[in-house]
Design an enzyme around this catalytic site. Sequence first.
Site, short mmCIF file in Angstrom:
data_model
loop_
_atom_site.label_atom_id
_atom_site.label_comp_id
_atom_site.label_asym_id
_atom_site.label_seq_id
_atom_site.Cartn_x
_atom_site.Cartn_y
_atom_site.Cartn_z
CD GLU A 101 -2.59 -1.83 2.06
OE1 GLU A 101 -2.89 -0.58 3.69
OE2 GLU A 101 -3.79 -2.58 2.34
CD GLU A 159 -4.93 -6.96 1.99
OE1 GLU A 159 -5.46 -7.07 2.20
OE2 GLU A 159 -3.63 -7.78 1.67
O1 9MR Z 1 -7.88 -7.91 8.36
C1 9MR Z 1 -6.32 -6.79 9.37
C2 9MR Z 1 -7.15 -6.90 10.45
O2 9MR Z 1 -7.08 -7.93 11.19
C3 9MR Z 1 -5.99 -5.44 11.16
O3 9MR Z 1 -6.87 -4.88 12.18
C4 9MR Z 1 -6.28 -5.01 10.03
C5 9MR Z 1 -5.32 -3.82 11.16
O4 9MR Z 1 -4.93 -2.58 9.99
O5 9MR Z 1 -5.42 -5.15 8.82
C6 9MR Z 1 -6.49 -5.73 8.70
O6 9MR Z 1 -5.78 -6.32 6.98
C7 9MR Z 1 -5.28 -5.37 6.16
C8 9MR Z 1 -4.15 -5.72 5.71
O7 9MR Z 1 -2.91 -6.15 6.22
C9 9MR Z 1 -3.62 -4.71 4.17
N1 9MR Z 1 -4.56 -4.76 3.46
C10 9MR Z 1 -5.86 -4.52 4.26
C11 9MR Z 1 -6.42 -5.21 4.33
C12 9MR Z 1 -7.83 -5.33 5.94
O8 9MR Z 1 -7.63 -3.75 6.03
#
Ligand code: 9MR
Length: 371
Positions: free
Chosen positions: A160, A265
């Site tokens: 990102e 994802e």
């Molecule tokens: O699914 C993840 C969630 O449990 C966390 O709280 C969050 C915190 O930053 O991150 C989520 O995963 C993310 C991933 O690492 C990167 N792309 C977006 C995902 C959804 O937010």
Amino acid sequence: MLLKKLAITTRTAVLLLANLSLLHSAALAQTIPSLRDTFKKDFGIGTALNNAQINETNPQTTAFIARQFNMATPENIMKSALIHPGWDTYDFEMADKLIAFGKKHDIKINGHTLIWHSQLPAFIRGIHSKDSIQTFFTNHIKTVASRYDGKVFSWDVVNEALNEDGTMRKSVFLQYLGDDFVTEAFRLAQQAAPKTELYYNDYNNEQPKKRAGCIDLIRKIKAAGVRIDGVGIQGHWHVGRIPLKDIEESILQYAALGVKVMFTELDIEVLPRNFQGADVGQRMTANAQSNPYPTALPDSVQTQLAADYEALFKLFLKHKDKITRVTFWGVNDGDSWLNNWPIRGRTSYPLLFDRKDQPKPAFYKVIATVK
Ligand code: 9MR
């Protein structure tokens, strides 16, 4: 005496029934088709894993994961805040468990993620010099990537780094290290992890402007003579609004650069939201309409969700020569981050399996896309 005996017998019967129903659902789980087997000639099928799943707290869940998926991404435990909590301290316990989990169940692990502006260790907030950020950046990549080289199959090296308009996001890395930090992250990862595939990962990078920025990044890395093996399109989309044309165009354009394409994802939101994407910093306030399906998903939405997943997998199969992996962001609806983002405590239904690991209509549509 008689009453006591009766109570014991009743308790035994209840326990027996409970065990029978567990056995019944475990046996049922073995009768539904397996995603990993169904798509084995086409691409890998992955899931995100949380702590409880990595700790194998529920043997039925473990068996279910091993039967359905052949690739996995840790949902949180390899992010820098967790794996690198202090300047000189690392916590590898959960990541090591994940490696063992993958080995035991023949599941390839995608490390997620080395460099991300979010979920950074708290000590970063106290750092205000280029040298110290550079030292953190270098030490972090070297230490973590080399420890897991040959143990994880791949890394999301940078996650990102782009804004929606394709420009670089103003992260702490951009601020102190400049535009080249992405190339430098790949250079360090390449040295530390020669046996591991290296990817750039983002959301909305199927959208034309962000895609153009992503293509520039990939070209820049390659022009510097640095290795990048693939690009991940996260795939956090909305029911009834899957950007199929942009997705197809992106598969073609990324593949033309000579990198592998993957969907990393995947989930389809069914709840109201006034923006698209997965910027974890963005939030919405709850109102009377924000949690419309607290007990069950209406048939009409269920059908649309199934149609969306079907269309997506038809497209993935059409380009299976360019796509190496499709990863769902969670095992079942109950695990999904979308129950708590961008509003806490909602009931979402974005995946192929319901809260009891039962296949939804979307699952059968996806399975049926394979002739
Ligand atoms: O699914 C993840 C969630 O449990 C966390 O709280 C969050 C915190 O930053 O991150 C989520 O995963 C993310 C991933 O690492 C990167 N792309 C977006 C995902 C959804 O937010």
